[in-house]
Design an enzyme around this catalytic site. Structure first.
Site, PDB file in Angstrom:
ATOM      1  N   ARG A   1      60.128  35.896  42.138  1.00  0.00           N
ATOM      2  CA  ARG A   1      60.821  35.069  41.148  1.00  0.00           C
ATOM      3  C   ARG A   1      60.635  35.713  39.788  1.00  0.00           C
ATOM      4  O   ARG A   1      59.504  36.057  39.408  1.00  0.00           O
ATOM      5  CB  ARG A   1      60.197  33.670  41.168  1.00  0.00           C
ATOM      6  CG  ARG A   1      61.044  32.592  40.538  1.00  0.00           C
ATOM      7  CD  ARG A   1      60.560  31.224  41.036  1.00  0.00           C
ATOM      8  NE  ARG A   1      59.188  30.986  40.614  1.00  0.00           N
ATOM      9  CZ  ARG A   1      58.850  30.174  39.593  1.00  0.00           C
ATOM     10  NH1 ARG A   1      59.776  29.541  38.908  1.00  0.00           N
ATOM     11  NH2 ARG A   1      57.593  30.008  39.273  1.00  0.00           N
TER      12      ARG A   1
ATOM     13  N   SER B   1      49.810  36.324  43.845  1.00  0.00           N
ATOM     14  CA  SER B   1      48.990  35.441  44.682  1.00  0.00           C
ATOM     15  C   SER B   1      48.386  36.160  45.881  1.00  0.00           C
ATOM     16  O   SER B   1      48.605  35.788  47.039  1.00  0.00           O
ATOM     17  CB  SER B   1      49.805  34.234  45.113  1.00  0.00           C
ATOM     18  OG  SER B   1      50.309  33.579  43.977  1.00  0.00           O
TER      19      SER B   1
ATOM     20  N   ASP C   1      47.478  31.553  40.444  1.00  0.00           N
ATOM     21  CA  ASP C   1      48.319  30.361  40.234  1.00  0.00           C
ATOM     22  C   ASP C   1      47.573  29.137  39.682  1.00  0.00           C
ATOM     23  O   ASP C   1      48.157  28.346  38.952  1.00  0.00           O
ATOM     24  CB  ASP C   1      49.117  30.004  41.500  1.00  0.00           C
ATOM     25  CG  ASP C   1      48.240  29.824  42.726  1.00  0.00           C
ATOM     26  OD1 ASP C   1      47.019  30.055  42.638  1.00  0.00           O
ATOM     27  OD2 ASP C   1      48.779  29.447  43.780  1.00  0.00           O
TER      28      ASP C   1
END
Ligand code: ADP
Ligand code: MG
Length: 507
Positions: free
Chosen positions: A90, A161, A214
């Site tokens: 993203r 992540s 995150d």
């Protein structure tokens, strides 16, 4: 706590009643148990912060993030954010408007199976080209020009992540790939350098300013909207938390002038030795059959990836004793991981007299065609036990981190009327230091939370709040505010890039 379960439901057999009563006892965490777990959690946090010795246990990694300070909502400017954690990449442009408000534009790019195994330079080239494509889109380009600063290089925050060890806000070496990725050339190398090299190779005028986890992103994103955010927590596929620690307590850190740093606790691994966690045979079975036995035991009692499987293990055990479905399972229900956590949510939500919605899930999703009303009542009760235990354990982590802040960290000296131990009495009347005095926001501890389990599991928030009150005392509801923080990997990463560039400018 059997009283909450009694009286004997009318149509249950004596054996069914006894088995469920015994399960209820096993899965119910008393206030005293919560308190004990909280004390141990704080101990393991401090063990994690201390320098390693041959004897020390490091269940909690307590990773320094090199993010010094938090946003207060006055930040301004446009930053890029990149989120790589699965099959989607993203790319976001976040424009911070300086009054707790922001604008966000984003585009997702699919990371093909080929790229997930290709040489890391190919993966990084793909990321660089995706960013280039995104920033050259007309409306994105117009936004960038509108909010441009003096420099024409865009700063980027990268939510990556996968497990890394960080040595600076913009440096981190990959320890190992997870989640199906296996790109040669990455393990042991600095992810920021690999990405920066690809951006340079592809003539993309972007600077990688920050690498973040995150949970850290969640804390930062929540802090932009709610100053005094102290914890960022995830209750989704997995669970983890980050919080603000006093740098003097971070003994792994070389001497620092700064006052505070965000620590990534990696709390999913709390008490991996199972010295105090109330693990049952169902938890042990799940752990043994998981891809990572012996670690992340706490996460396996709390998070979305596992709750359905614990429930399935219990149901099978009841079936094997002929206490459920007349002793008959289905091939579907026999299959590991077939019972999704989402089914538990739907089953707990069913408050109809006949529990037909539960029957529909059993029949349509799990191929259990014969189920009586008593069966459905038992299934619902089992879901409640597993879900409530998860929420109460989530409160343990949250309460422990708050106490750590009150005892020796950044919340010390604020005079919050919360319990520091089981014997503490919390005054009901507020002192001069209390809530009625001055700026109300100074007297709230904000917790930013992301994840479908917290957001969608019925009563998860309610159970978590009531357990927090049992641990921290009657004032908890006024002082600790749990809120949903959705875009940690976008807004949070952009804020990390901002903090990183501000720090560099100040040096
Ligand atoms: P991630 O943690 O991967 O970013 P989410 O926060 O959406 O993603 O969490 C996904 C997890 O939440 C999955 O394990 C799923 O089983 C669980 N989940 C999804 N929907 C629900 C629901 N309605 N109730 C409970 N758990 C859910
Ligand atoms: Mg998430």
């Amino acid at each position: 706590m059997l009283s909450s379960f009694l009286p004997h439901p009318p149509k249950w057999s004596e054996r069914q009643y006894k088995a469920i009563a015994s399960l209820t006892e096993e899965f119910t965490l008393s206030t005293a148990a919560l308190e004990e777990l909280t004390v141990e959690f704080i101990k393991q946090m401090n063990d994690g912060l201390a320098p390693p010795t041959s004897k020390s246990r490091k269940d909690l990694a307590m990773i320094p993030t090199y993010v010094f300070g938090r946003p207060d909502g006055h930040e301004r400017g446009s930053y890029l954010a990149l989120d790589l954690g699965g099959t989607n990449l993203r790319v976001c442009l976040i424009t911070l408007k300086g009054n707790h408000e922001l604008e966000s534009h984003q585009k997702a790019f699919k990371v093909s199976e080929y790229l997930q195994h290709a040489d890391v330079s190919q993966l990084m080239d793909f990321i660089a080209v995706s960013i280039k494509q995104f920033i050259n889109t007309q409306h994105i380009n117009a936004k960038i020009v509108e909010h441009s600063t003096n420099s024409d290089t865009l700063e980027l925050g990268f939510t990556f992540s996968f497990p890394v060890t960080q040595t600076a806000i913009d440096a981190g070496r990959l320890l190992r790939w997870t989640k199906g990725f296996n790109c040669p050339g990455a393990v042991g190398n600095d992810i920021v350098q690999l990405l920066q090299a690809a951006l340079d190779r592809n003539s993309v005028n972007v600077h990688v300013a920050a690498l973040v986890n995150d949970t850290v992103g969640t804390l930062l994103a929540h802090s932009y909207k709610n100053p005094n955010t102290f914890i960022g927590a995830i209750f989704g596929t997995g669970t983890n938390g980050a919080y603000v620690e006093d740098t003097k307590n971070i003994q792994a850190l070389p001497c620092s002038q700064e006052q505070e740093m965000i620590i990534n606790i990696e709390w999913g691994n709390f008490d991996k030795e199972k010295t105090i966690l109330p693990v049952t045979i169902y938890d042990n079975k799940l752990d043994r059959e998981s891809i990572n036995p012996g670690v992340h035991v706490f996460e396996k009692m709390i998070s979305g990836m596992y709750l359905g499987e614990i429930t399935r293990n219990i149901l099978l055990h009841l079936i094997d004793q002929r206490l459920l479905f007349d002793g008959t399972s289905s091939p579907k229900l026999n299959k590991a991981w077939s019972f999704e956590t989402e089914y538990m949510s739907k089953m707990e939500l069913d408050s109809s007299a006949t529990l037909i919605p539960i029957a529909q899930i059993l029949e349509q999703r799990l191929d259990v065609q014969i189920n009586t009303q008593v069966d459905r009542e038992i299934v619902k009760h089992v879901c409640k036990l597993v879900g409530t235990r998860a929420a109460r354990l989530s409160a343990v982590a949250t309460a422990a981190v708050i106490r750590q802040g009150l005892q020796s960290g950044r919340l010390r000296d604020h005079g919050f009327p919360l319990k520091l131990n089981a014997q503490d009495e919390v005054s009901e009347t507020l002192t001069a230091n209390g809530l009625s005095d001055g700026n109300v926001t100074d007297h709230v501890i904000n917790v930013g939370i992301d994840g479908s389990v917290y957001e969608h599991y019925p009563n998860f928030e309610k159970h978590m709040k009531s357990a927090l009150t049992e641990i921290l005392g009657s004032r908890t509801g006024d002082i600790v505010s749990l809120g949903i923080a959705r875009d940690g990997s976008g807004v949070g990463a952009a804020l990390a890039a901002l903090i990183a560039t501000k720090n560099t400018a100040a040096e």
